[in-house]
Each structure stands twice: as C-alpha cells, then as structure tokens.
Design a protein around this motif. Sequence first.
Motif, PDB file in Angstrom:
ATOM      1  N   CYS A  79       0.838  -1.213   0.000  1.00 38.42           N
ATOM      2  CA  CYS A  79       0.000   0.000   0.000  1.00 38.42           C
ATOM      3  C   CYS A  79       0.863   1.249   0.000  1.00 38.42           C
ATOM      4  O   CYS A  79       0.582   2.211  -0.709  1.00 38.42           O
ATOM      5  CB  CYS A  79      -0.921   0.008   1.211  1.00 38.42           C
ATOM      6  SG  CYS A  79      -2.295  -1.114   1.098  1.00 38.42           S
ATOM      7  N   TYR A  80       1.917   1.230   0.795  1.00 36.26           N
ATOM      8  CA  TYR A  80       2.798   2.391   0.866  1.00 36.26           C
ATOM      9  C   TYR A  80       3.498   2.626  -0.469  1.00 36.26           C
ATOM     10  O   TYR A  80       3.554   3.748  -0.964  1.00 36.26           O
ATOM     11  CB  TYR A  80       3.823   2.213   1.980  1.00 36.26           C
ATOM     12  CG  TYR A  80       4.854   3.305   1.985  1.00 36.26           C
ATOM     13  CD1 TYR A  80       4.530   4.580   2.422  1.00 36.26           C
ATOM     14  CD2 TYR A  80       6.147   3.074   1.531  1.00 36.26           C
ATOM     15  CE1 TYR A  80       5.460   5.592   2.404  1.00 36.26           C
ATOM     16  CE2 TYR A  80       7.082   4.081   1.514  1.00 36.26           C
ATOM     17  CZ  TYR A  80       6.740   5.340   1.954  1.00 36.26           C
ATOM     18  OH  TYR A  80       7.666   6.338   1.918  1.00 36.26           O
ATOM     19  N   GLU A  81       4.035   1.562  -1.055  1.00 37.97           N
ATOM     20  CA  GLU A  81       4.774   1.718  -2.315  1.00 37.97           C
ATOM     21  C   GLU A  81       3.868   2.169  -3.447  1.00 37.97           C
ATOM     22  O   GLU A  81       4.243   3.021  -4.242  1.00 37.97           O
ATOM     23  CB  GLU A  81       5.466   0.401  -2.685  1.00 37.97           C
ATOM     24  CG  GLU A  81       6.637   0.063  -1.794  1.00 37.97           C
ATOM     25  CD  GLU A  81       7.746   1.100  -1.832  1.00 37.97           C
ATOM     26  OE1 GLU A  81       8.039   1.653  -2.914  1.00 37.97           O
ATOM     27  OE2 GLU A  81       8.319   1.365  -0.770  1.00 37.97           O
ATOM     28  N   VAL A  82       2.673   1.608  -3.546  1.00 35.61           N
ATOM     29  CA  VAL A  82       1.727   2.017  -4.582  1.00 35.61           C
ATOM     30  C   VAL A  82       1.335   3.476  -4.385  1.00 35.61           C
ATOM     31  O   VAL A  82       1.331   4.264  -5.330  1.00 35.61           O
ATOM     32  CB  VAL A  82       0.490   1.103  -4.601  1.00 35.61           C
ATOM     33  CG1 VAL A  82      -0.621   1.687  -5.453  1.00 35.61           C
ATOM     34  CG2 VAL A  82       0.867  -0.287  -5.095  1.00 35.61           C
ATOM     35  N   GLY A  83       1.016   3.843  -3.153  1.00 34.11           N
ATOM     36  CA  GLY A  83       0.637   5.227  -2.875  1.00 34.11           C
ATOM     37  C   GLY A  83       1.763   6.209  -3.174  1.00 34.11           C
ATOM     38  O   GLY A  83       1.529   7.273  -3.733  1.00 34.11           O
ATOM     39  N   LYS A  84       2.985   5.821  -2.818  1.00 29.27           N
ATOM     40  CA  LYS A  84       4.132   6.678  -3.073  1.00 29.27           C
ATOM     41  C   LYS A  84       4.338   6.870  -4.571  1.00 29.27           C
ATOM     42  O   LYS A  84       4.592   7.991  -5.038  1.00 29.27           O
ATOM     43  CB  LYS A  84       5.377   6.053  -2.432  1.00 29.27           C
ATOM     44  CG  LYS A  84       6.632   6.895  -2.578  1.00 29.27           C
ATOM     45  CD  LYS A  84       7.791   6.291  -1.819  1.00 29.27           C
ATOM     46  CE  LYS A  84       8.277   5.066  -2.567  1.00 29.27           C
ATOM     47  NZ  LYS A  84       9.535   4.530  -2.044  1.00 29.27           N
ATOM     48  N   ASN A  85       4.210   5.810  -5.347  1.00 29.48           N
ATOM     49  CA  ASN A  85       4.394   5.905  -6.788  1.00 29.48           C
ATOM     50  C   ASN A  85       3.288   6.723  -7.444  1.00 29.48           C
ATOM     51  O   ASN A  85       3.551   7.501  -8.371  1.00 29.48           O
ATOM     52  CB  ASN A  85       4.458   4.514  -7.414  1.00 29.48           C
ATOM     53  CG  ASN A  85       5.732   3.791  -7.041  1.00 29.48           C
ATOM     54  OD1 ASN A  85       6.742   4.401  -6.711  1.00 29.48           O
ATOM     55  ND2 ASN A  85       5.694   2.472  -7.066  1.00 29.48           N
ATOM     56  N   VAL A  86       2.063   6.573  -6.991  1.00 28.36           N
ATOM     57  CA  VAL A  86       0.952   7.349  -7.552  1.00 28.36           C
ATOM     58  C   VAL A  86       1.144   8.825  -7.256  1.00 28.36           C
ATOM     59  O   VAL A  86       0.994   9.676  -8.145  1.00 28.36           O
ATOM     60  CB  VAL A  86      -0.403   6.832  -7.003  1.00 28.36           C
ATOM     61  CG1 VAL A  86      -1.520   7.796  -7.329  1.00 28.36           C
ATOM     62  CG2 VAL A  86      -0.696   5.450  -7.559  1.00 28.36           C
ATOM     63  N   ILE A  87       1.485   9.140  -6.025  1.00 30.68           N
ATOM     64  CA  ILE A  87       1.656  10.548  -5.658  1.00 30.68           C
ATOM     65  C   ILE A  87       2.834  11.167  -6.393  1.00 30.68           C
ATOM     66  O   ILE A  87       2.759  12.298  -6.876  1.00 30.68           O
ATOM     67  CB  ILE A  87       1.807  10.690  -4.131  1.00 30.68           C
ATOM     68  CG1 ILE A  87       0.465  10.396  -3.482  1.00 30.68           C
ATOM     69  CG2 ILE A  87       2.306  12.071  -3.740  1.00 30.68           C
ATOM     70  CD1 ILE A  87       0.498  10.349  -1.984  1.00 30.68           C
ATOM     71  N   SER A  88       3.936  10.426  -6.519  1.00 28.98           N
ATOM     72  CA  SER A  88       5.107  10.987  -7.214  1.00 28.98           C
ATOM     73  C   SER A  88       4.826  11.178  -8.692  1.00 28.98           C
ATOM     74  O   SER A  88       5.358  12.098  -9.312  1.00 28.98           O
ATOM     75  CB  SER A  88       6.337  10.104  -7.013  1.00 28.98           C
ATOM     76  OG  SER A  88       6.166   8.854  -7.640  1.00 28.98           O
ATOM     77  N   SER A  89       3.983  10.348  -9.300  1.00 32.90           N
ATOM     78  CA  SER A  89       3.661  10.540 -10.723  1.00 32.90           C
ATOM     79  C   SER A  89       2.678  11.684 -10.926  1.00 32.90           C
ATOM     80  O   SER A  89       2.681  12.337 -11.965  1.00 32.90           O
ATOM     81  CB  SER A  89       3.096   9.253 -11.329  1.00 32.90           C
ATOM     82  OG  SER A  89       1.833   8.946 -10.775  1.00 32.90           O
ATOM     83  N   VAL A  90       1.850  11.978  -9.949  1.00 38.37           N
ATOM     84  CA  VAL A  90       0.888  13.089 -10.063  1.00 38.37           C
ATOM     85  C   VAL A  90       1.592  14.423  -9.820  1.00 38.37           C
ATOM     86  O   VAL A  90       1.297  15.408 -10.480  1.00 38.37           O
ATOM     87  CB  VAL A  90      -0.272  12.887  -9.063  1.00 38.37           C
ATOM     88  CG1 VAL A  90      -1.128  14.128  -8.960  1.00 38.37           C
ATOM     89  CG2 VAL A  90      -1.107  11.693  -9.466  1.00 38.37           C
ATOM     90  N   VAL A  91       2.546  14.436  -8.895  1.00 33.23           N
ATOM     91  CA  VAL A  91       3.215  15.679  -8.521  1.00 33.23           C
ATOM     92  C   VAL A  91       4.178  16.148  -9.607  1.00 33.23           C
ATOM     93  O   VAL A  91       4.415  17.323  -9.749  1.00 33.23           O
ATOM     94  CB  VAL A  91       3.950  15.493  -7.172  1.00 33.23           C
ATOM     95  CG1 VAL A  91       4.797  16.691  -6.834  1.00 33.23           C
ATOM     96  CG2 VAL A  91       2.959  15.219  -6.074  1.00 33.23           C
TER      97      VAL A  91
END
Length: 92
Positions: A79-91
């Motif tokens: 969950c942490y890794e998926v969330g981190k990757n999603v947020i970094s791609s949006v930012v």
Amino acid sequence: MDTFISKDMFLNLAGCIALVCAIVQLSKEYIPLSPIWLNLIASVIVTTTRIAFIGDFSFAGIILGALNIIPILLGASGCYEVGKNVISSVVK
C-alpha cells in the motif's frame, strides 16, 4: 458509527493493513528506524492485539495468528509503495 478505530477493524485484513500503514506513517518522523523495521514492529503489535481480541489462545490460534503477520506486513508495504508511486507521478 461513533468510533473511528473499533474492535471489528482488527478482524479483517484490510483493517489491520490500514492500521499498520497509519502507525508507520505517523511514527517514521519520530522514531529513527527504517520504515521497513517500523512496518514489521507495527505488524507484530497489530497482530498481537488481533489475537487478544479474537481470544483464541490455543496453540493453533496463536500459530495462525502469528502467520498473519506476513500478509499484514506485505499488504502494508505494498500500500505504501503504490501510494508513493501514484503521488510521485501526479506531482511531477
């Protein structure tokens, strides 16, 4: 529903994973350990609490409860890794 964290939250996998993610995210700024170690510690705490809430203190209940550390740990890490990757791609 008048409570945010309830006893029923410890009875399913998603609730345990959410609790571990929250514990790790809140404590990683204050405890100088790797988030992976914090994840393991939080998973053990949540699993121990889960065993106590279920109340099955037989040998099989404790072994099966301890084996639940693995999916909780892996789920929280994922969950942490998926969330981190999603947020970094949006930012970006």
